[in-house]
Design a protein around this motif. Structure first.
Motif, PDB file in Angstrom:
ATOM      1  N   GLU A  21      34.102   3.290 -10.404  1.00  0.00           N
ATOM      2  CA  GLU A  21      34.665   4.035 -11.530  1.00  0.00           C
ATOM      3  C   GLU A  21      33.729   5.167 -11.954  1.00  0.00           C
ATOM      4  OE1 GLU A  21      37.636   4.947 -14.286  1.00  0.00           O
ATOM      5  OE2 GLU A  21      37.638   3.586 -12.553  1.00  0.00           O
ATOM      6  N   THR A  22      32.426   4.928 -11.857  1.00  0.00           N
ATOM      7  CA  THR A  22      31.447   5.972 -12.197  1.00  0.00           C
ATOM      8  C   THR A  22      31.589   7.169 -11.265  1.00  0.00           C
ATOM      9  OG1 THR A  22      29.903   4.275 -12.962  1.00  0.00           O
ATOM     10  CG2 THR A  22      28.993   6.454 -12.540  1.00  0.00           C
ATOM     11  N   VAL A  23      31.697   6.894  -9.967  1.00  0.00           N
ATOM     12  CA  VAL A  23      31.878   7.953  -8.978  1.00  0.00           C
ATOM     13  C   VAL A  23      33.172   8.722  -9.263  1.00  0.00           C
ATOM     14  CG1 VAL A  23      32.352   8.416  -6.533  1.00  0.00           C
ATOM     15  CG2 VAL A  23      30.535   6.818  -7.182  1.00  0.00           C
ATOM     16  N   LYS A  24      34.227   8.006  -9.583  1.00  0.00           N
ATOM     17  CA  LYS A  24      35.521   8.631  -9.868  1.00  0.00           C
ATOM     18  C   LYS A  24      35.453   9.545 -11.090  1.00  0.00           C
ATOM     19  CE  LYS A  24      40.221   7.399 -11.312  1.00  0.00           C
ATOM     20  NZ  LYS A  24      41.132   6.268 -11.643  1.00  0.00           N
ATOM     21  N   GLU A  25      34.883   9.034 -12.189  1.00  0.00           N
ATOM     22  CA  GLU A  25      34.826   9.785 -13.447  1.00  0.00           C
ATOM     23  C   GLU A  25      33.919  11.012 -13.321  1.00  0.00           C
ATOM     24  OE1 GLU A  25      36.346   9.317 -16.397  1.00  0.00           O
ATOM     25  OE2 GLU A  25      37.513   7.608 -15.708  1.00  0.00           O
ATOM     26  N   LEU A  26      32.713  10.814 -12.795  1.00  0.00           N
ATOM     27  CA  LEU A  26      31.776  11.936 -12.679  1.00  0.00           C
ATOM     28  C   LEU A  26      32.229  12.946 -11.627  1.00  0.00           C
ATOM     29  CD1 LEU A  26      28.325  10.106 -12.987  1.00  0.00           C
ATOM     30  CD2 LEU A  26      29.512  11.466 -14.721  1.00  0.00           C
ATOM     31  N   GLY A  27      32.870  12.447 -10.572  1.00  0.00           N
ATOM     32  CA  GLY A  27      33.395  13.351  -9.552  1.00  0.00           C
ATOM     33  C   GLY A  27      34.472  14.268 -10.117  1.00  0.00           C
ATOM     34  N   LYS A  28      35.305  13.730 -10.975  1.00  0.00           N
ATOM     35  CA  LYS A  28      36.352  14.535 -11.618  1.00  0.00           C
ATOM     36  C   LYS A  28      35.729  15.632 -12.485  1.00  0.00           C
ATOM     37  CE  LYS A  28      40.283  14.196 -14.793  1.00  0.00           C
ATOM     38  NZ  LYS A  28      39.773  15.208 -15.716  1.00  0.00           N
ATOM     39  N   ILE A  29      34.701  15.254 -13.270  1.00  0.00           N
ATOM     40  CA  ILE A  29      34.012  16.227 -14.126  1.00  0.00           C
ATOM     41  C   ILE A  29      33.416  17.345 -13.276  1.00  0.00           C
ATOM     42  CG2 ILE A  29      32.110  16.567 -15.754  1.00  0.00           C
ATOM     43  CD1 ILE A  29      34.288  14.915 -16.984  1.00  0.00           C
ATOM     44  N   LEU A  30      32.776  16.972 -12.187  1.00  0.00           N
ATOM     45  CA  LEU A  30      32.112  17.940 -11.308  1.00  0.00           C
ATOM     46  C   LEU A  30      33.132  18.919 -10.712  1.00  0.00           C
ATOM     47  CD1 LEU A  30      29.048  17.999 -10.729  1.00  0.00           C
ATOM     48  CD2 LEU A  30      29.534  17.006  -8.494  1.00  0.00           C
ATOM     49  N   ASN A  31      34.234  18.387 -10.215  1.00  0.00           N
ATOM     50  CA  ASN A  31      35.259  19.238  -9.611  1.00  0.00           C
ATOM     51  C   ASN A  31      35.919  20.148 -10.637  1.00  0.00           C
ATOM     52  OD1 ASN A  31      35.062  18.363  -6.879  1.00  0.00           O
ATOM     53  ND2 ASN A  31      36.163  16.479  -7.389  1.00  0.00           N
ATOM     54  N   ASP A  32      36.123  19.634 -11.856  1.00  0.00           N
ATOM     55  CA  ASP A  32      36.704  20.465 -12.921  1.00  0.00           C
ATOM     56  C   ASP A  32      35.802  21.647 -13.245  1.00  0.00           C
ATOM     57  OD1 ASP A  32      38.914  18.865 -13.097  1.00  0.00           O
ATOM     58  OD2 ASP A  32      38.308  17.832 -14.938  1.00  0.00           O
ATOM     59  N   LEU A  33      34.508  21.370 -13.381  1.00  0.00           N
ATOM     60  CA  LEU A  33      33.552  22.433 -13.722  1.00  0.00           C
ATOM     61  C   LEU A  33      33.432  23.459 -12.596  1.00  0.00           C
ATOM     62  CD1 LEU A  33      30.778  20.268 -15.438  1.00  0.00           C
ATOM     63  CD2 LEU A  33      32.206  22.004 -16.541  1.00  0.00           C
ATOM     64  N   ILE A  34      33.501  22.992 -11.348  1.00  0.00           N
ATOM     65  CA  ILE A  34      33.484  23.917 -10.215  1.00  0.00           C
ATOM     66  C   ILE A  34      34.740  24.783 -10.233  1.00  0.00           C
ATOM     67  CG2 ILE A  34      33.585  24.079  -7.692  1.00  0.00           C
ATOM     68  CD1 ILE A  34      31.853  21.531  -7.580  1.00  0.00           C
ATOM     69  N   GLY A  35      35.884  24.148 -10.517  1.00  0.00           N
ATOM     70  CA  GLY A  35      37.142  24.886 -10.600  1.00  0.00           C
ATOM     71  C   GLY A  35      37.141  25.919 -11.706  1.00  0.00           C
ATOM     72  N   GLN A  36      36.441  25.621 -12.808  1.00  0.00           N
ATOM     73  CA  GLN A  36      36.335  26.554 -13.929  1.00  0.00           C
ATOM     74  C   GLN A  36      35.243  27.602 -13.698  1.00  0.00           C
ATOM     75  OE1 GLN A  36      35.735  24.178 -17.493  1.00  0.00           O
ATOM     76  NE2 GLN A  36      37.429  22.802 -16.966  1.00  0.00           N
ATOM     77  N   GLN A  37      34.571  27.494 -12.552  1.00  0.00           N
ATOM     78  CA  GLN A  37      33.493  28.409 -12.165  1.00  0.00           C
ATOM     79  C   GLN A  37      32.337  28.418 -13.176  1.00  0.00           C
ATOM     80  OE1 GLN A  37      35.209  32.287 -11.368  1.00  0.00           O
ATOM     81  NE2 GLN A  37      36.022  31.610  -9.395  1.00  0.00           N
ATOM     82  N   LYS A  38      32.097  27.251 -13.759  1.00  0.00           N
ATOM     83  CA  LYS A  38      30.974  27.110 -14.688  1.00  0.00           C
ATOM     84  C   LYS A  38      29.729  26.575 -13.991  1.00  0.00           C
ATOM     85  CE  LYS A  38      33.667  26.527 -18.924  1.00  0.00           C
ATOM     86  NZ  LYS A  38      33.966  25.647 -20.083  1.00  0.00           N
ATOM     87  N   ILE A  39      29.926  25.965 -12.818  1.00  0.00           N
ATOM     88  CA  ILE A  39      28.795  25.474 -12.034  1.00  0.00           C
ATOM     89  C   ILE A  39      29.005  25.856 -10.570  1.00  0.00           C
ATOM     90  CG2 ILE A  39      28.309  23.546 -13.590  1.00  0.00           C
ATOM     91  CD1 ILE A  39      29.665  21.687 -11.583  1.00  0.00           C
TER      92      ILE A  39
END
Length: 324
Positions: A21-39
């Motif tokens: 669940e940790t991998v799932k939750e943090l992975g979603k955050i990471l992909n969202d931020l990449i999609g928003q071009q913030k990271i």
């Protein structure tokens, strides 16, 4: 994006139940931020296996083979939560522009990461994750925590109340933190010392998603005492004051005893004698133990042993593209 590479460092000790669940939750955050071009698109999750005895490391390796953004390092044995954080930051700072540390149990709201990254882009080098309430704590834990923060404040230790090890550090802030070479680590007391521009992000703390707490009462007390003795010599001053008070009381009692003897009022004083012996004995033992705690820390520091040893890691291999 050349910059804004984020690494989320996650210390793990026997976390096989919560890790998926940790991998799932943090992975979603990471992909969202990449999609928003913030990271940066090369941003990573770095799991630090702190000598787990379950299948934590096997799971980390499996996830790293399936997902390019998941990486990990494995200690040779258990070195403790603070050393696991330090190891992750030491490795990640070579490639990252910002580093977030968070525990694997998902009690800290991962959605606060969005706000932390926004604060970083606003120019803050340190962003503290601060819980906005202690409703999930027991009555005992809630009030002892409040007392602890007040005590540390009176001792001159600059802690951020209700903030643990959930925070964002910029590259230069992380490098400054890593320049502190002490082995008696208390990171939540060390981070405010680096002095960079800081901000706070508030979030609700949740119940642990799965598994059991790795900080029972005994370990929490040891951690609290370690924080006090690592950052303040106030207990030594307290012992001095206690010794002076005890000496004054002893002189008064001695004068009182002599006066009673001169006046002929000599009464058997077994009770008062026993109380005095036990009181002074207790004070002496506490004093010796407190001084011994400081001597023990000096003993640990002067040996200059490594804080941790890494058995396996795949972070640098996956980051070679950025080095080029």
């Amino acid at each position: 994006m050349a910059n804004n590479l984020l690494t989320i460092v996650v210390p793990c000790y026997n976390e096989e139940e919560v890790l998926p669940e940790t991998v799932k939750e943090l992975g979603k955050i990471l992909n969202d931020l990449i999609g928003q071009q913030k990271i940066n698109a090369n941003s990573k999750l770095l799991f630090v296996n702190d000598g787990s005895k379950d299948k934590t490391w096997q799971l980390i390796k499996q996830y790293s083979q399936k997902s390019q953004y998941i990486t990990g390092i494995k200690f040779t044995r258990n070195y403790g939560h603070q050393n696991a954080l330090l190891a992750g930051m030491s490795l990640a700072v070579k490639y990252s522009d910002m580093i977030i540390t968070i525990d694997a149990d998902l009690q800290d709201d991962v959605n606060a990461i969005y706000k932390m990254v926004d604060k970083y882009h606003e120019g803050f080098d340190v962003v503290y994750g601060v819980r906005n309430s202690r409703e999930t704590d027991t009555f005992f834990k809630k009030h002892t925590a409040l007392m602890y923060y007040k005590l540390m404040q009176k001792m001159g230790v600059n802690l951020v109340p209700d903030s643990a090890d959930y925070r964002l550090l910029s590259k230069r802030a992380t490098e400054s933190l890593l320049s502190y070479k002490e082995r008696n680590l208390f990171l939540r007391g060390m981070v405010p010392l680096i002095g960079y521009k800081s901000a706070k992000v508030y979030y609700p703390r949740k119940e642990r998603y799965a598994g059991t707490s790795k900080y029972p009462l005994k370990k929490m007390i040891h951690f609290a005492l370690d924080g006090i003795t690592s950052f303040s010599i106030a207990p030594i001053h307290l012992i001095l004051s206690l010794g002076i008070i005890t000496t004054i009381v002893s002189i008064v009692l001695m004068i009182y005893t002599l006066v009673q003897k001169v006046m002929g009022h000599v009464v058997s004083g077994w009770s008062s004698l026993m109380i005095s012996i036990w009181l002074l004995g207790g004070i002496q033992l506490i004093s010796i133990s407190t001084i011994g705690e400081y001597v023990g820390k000096v003993f640990t520091e002067v040996k200059h042993r490594p804080r941790f040893n890494i058995e396996e890691e795949n972070y640098s291999i996956r980051m070679e593209s950025k080095k080029k």
